[in-house]
Design an enzyme around this catalytic site. Structure first.
Site, PDB file in Angstrom:
ATOM      1  N   ASP A  16       0.824  -1.214   0.000  1.00  0.00           N
ATOM      2  CA  ASP A  16       0.000   0.000   0.000  1.00  0.00           C
ATOM      3  C   ASP A  16       0.862   1.270   0.000  1.00  0.00           C
ATOM      4  OD1 ASP A  16      -2.315   1.458   0.028  1.00  0.00           O
ATOM      5  OD2 ASP A  16      -2.633   1.297   2.184  1.00  0.00           O
ATOM      6  N   HIS A  33       2.997   3.220  -8.876  1.00  0.00           N
ATOM      7  CA  HIS A  33       2.937   1.760  -9.052  1.00  0.00           C
ATOM      8  C   HIS A  33       4.209   1.254  -9.737  1.00  0.00           C
ATOM      9  CE1 HIS A  33      -1.083   1.859  -7.569  1.00  0.00           C
ATOM     10  NE2 HIS A  33      -1.627   2.411  -8.639  1.00  0.00           N
ATOM     11  N   LEU A 127      11.974 -20.234  -3.445  1.00  0.00           N
ATOM     12  CA  LEU A 127      10.969 -19.307  -2.925  1.00  0.00           C
ATOM     13  C   LEU A 127       9.667 -19.545  -3.674  1.00  0.00           C
ATOM     14  CD1 LEU A 127      10.135 -16.770  -1.243  1.00  0.00           C
ATOM     15  CD2 LEU A 127      10.810 -15.394  -3.225  1.00  0.00           C
TER      16      LEU A 127
HETATM   17  C1  FPP Z   1      -1.895  -0.017  -3.407  1.00  0.00           C
HETATM   18  O1  FPP Z   1      -1.447   1.319  -3.309  1.00  0.00           O
HETATM   19  C2  FPP Z   1      -1.206  -0.689  -4.501  1.00  0.00           C
HETATM   20  C3  FPP Z   1      -1.808  -1.270  -5.570  1.00  0.00           C
HETATM   21  C4  FPP Z   1      -3.275  -1.295  -5.742  1.00  0.00           C
HETATM   22  C5  FPP Z   1      -1.024  -1.868  -6.669  1.00  0.00           C
HETATM   23  C6  FPP Z   1       0.186  -2.677  -6.281  1.00  0.00           C
HETATM   24  C7  FPP Z   1       0.922  -2.956  -7.510  1.00  0.00           C
HETATM   25  C8  FPP Z   1       2.251  -2.813  -7.679  1.00  0.00           C
HETATM   26  C9  FPP Z   1       3.210  -2.530  -6.600  1.00  0.00           C
HETATM   27  C10 FPP Z   1       2.763  -2.955  -9.084  1.00  0.00           C
HETATM   28  C11 FPP Z   1       3.719  -4.033  -9.332  1.00  0.00           C
HETATM   29  C12 FPP Z   1       3.315  -5.352  -8.827  1.00  0.00           C
HETATM   30  C13 FPP Z   1       3.831  -6.503  -9.319  1.00  0.00           C
HETATM   31  C14 FPP Z   1       3.469  -7.776  -8.692  1.00  0.00           C
HETATM   32  C15 FPP Z   1       4.758  -6.522 -10.464  1.00  0.00           C
HETATM   33  P1  FPP Z   1      -2.492   2.497  -3.506  1.00  0.00           P
HETATM   34  O2  FPP Z   1      -2.499   2.863  -4.939  1.00  0.00           O
HETATM   35  O3  FPP Z   1      -3.809   2.109  -2.931  1.00  0.00           O
HETATM   36  O4  FPP Z   1      -1.837   3.621  -2.639  1.00  0.00           O
HETATM   37  P2  FPP Z   1      -2.596   4.808  -1.879  1.00  0.00           P
HETATM   38  O5  FPP Z   1      -3.348   4.161  -0.746  1.00  0.00           O
HETATM   39  O6  FPP Z   1      -1.461   5.656  -1.406  1.00  0.00           O
HETATM   40  O7  FPP Z   1      -3.480   5.498  -2.866  1.00  0.00           O
END
Ligand code: FPP
Length: 250
Positions: A16, A33, A127
């Protein structure tokens, strides 16, 4: 037992804080992201050194479809880039990759890449990396119930034969041990539909770093703190001396 000596150590991560990180740097959410995807590679690399045998990453939830289309497209592209870019390295580092979630709703090209990565790494074992895409615990549980109910209605399964093990075996995570530790970065303290059935005895930590800033050193810190936690799994440390139940009287 030292944490690196455990036979299995399953860590789940709710990655997050990408959006807030991007905003604080004057960038678009997708850039957050993208930075988060770099952290995935670093974290995956360090897991075996920390004794982590299973790592499950929450990459896209069933709720995330409600985000703006540009963000969803950006995320799907990032997943594709990650799979294409890391296919060889994951196998050479002996990482077995599985995906959990609904899968059929993501773009077809991505579905094919997911299947390719799973089969490309199916012989790996150092892993176990599980990536949750279009995943939500409620959806997973509902699908498992539907599946078992269908078997029962067809006469192939007696309702009395459905126990916890049978039910767990109908979940997407059937091949995985339950998570020991679930980490949610960026300080928010919510479970957000992640491994609800599987995580009943997981320890939770909520480090303040947003995911794009969560490094191998931060993961080491969380694992070391977990190693000092005392888990009782609903039991007591030592039974108190007291009357013997069921013993002979008189
Ligand atoms: C939550 O942060 C994150 C996500 C919904 C996406 C997670 C995806 C990645 C890290 C991309 C790469 C992943 C892989 C497996 C290659 P948020 O956007 O909700 O953050 P916020 O709460 O600050 O808005």
């Amino acid at each position: 037992m030292h944490y690196t000596d455990r036979p299995a150590l399953h860590v789940g991560i709710i990655m997050d804080g990408n959006g807030r990180w991007a905003k604080s740097h004057g960038l678009a959410r997708v850039a957050g992201h993208a930075r988060g995807a770099r952290r995935v590679s670093e974290i995956v690399r360090v897991c075996p050194d920390l004794g982590i045998t299973h790592l499950t990453l929450y990459a896209f939830s069933t709720e995330n479809w409600q985000r703006p289309l540009t963000e969803i497209d950006g995320l799907m592209r990032l997943f594709e880039q990650y799979i294409c870019g890391k296919m060889a390295a994951l196998r050479s580092h002996d990482v077995r990759v599985r995906f959990v979630g609904m899968r059929h709703r993501v773009p077809e090209g991505l579905q094919k890449l997911m299947a390719r990565l799973e089969s490309h790494t199916s012989g790996c074992s150092r892993l176990n990396l599980t990536i949750a895409i279009d995943y939500g615990s409620r959806d997973e549980i509902t699908r498992a119930v539907r599946n078992l109910a269908g078997q029962a209605a067809g006469g192939g399964l007696r309702p009395e034969a459905i126990d916890e093990a049978r039910f767990g075996g109908a979940l997407d995570t059937a091949e995985l041990p339950d998570p020991d530790l679930i980490i949610r970065t960026s300080g928010e303290q919510r479970v957000s539909n992640f491994l609800l059935w599987q995580g009943i005895y997981a320890e939770y930590t909520f480090p303040p770093e947003p995911w794009p800033e969560f490094t191998a050193a931060h993961l080491r810190r969380e694992i070391e703190a977990f190693g000092h936690r005392h888990r009782r799994f609903g039991l007591v440390d030592e039974p108190e001396p007291g009357p013997q139940l069921g013993g002979a009287s008189g």
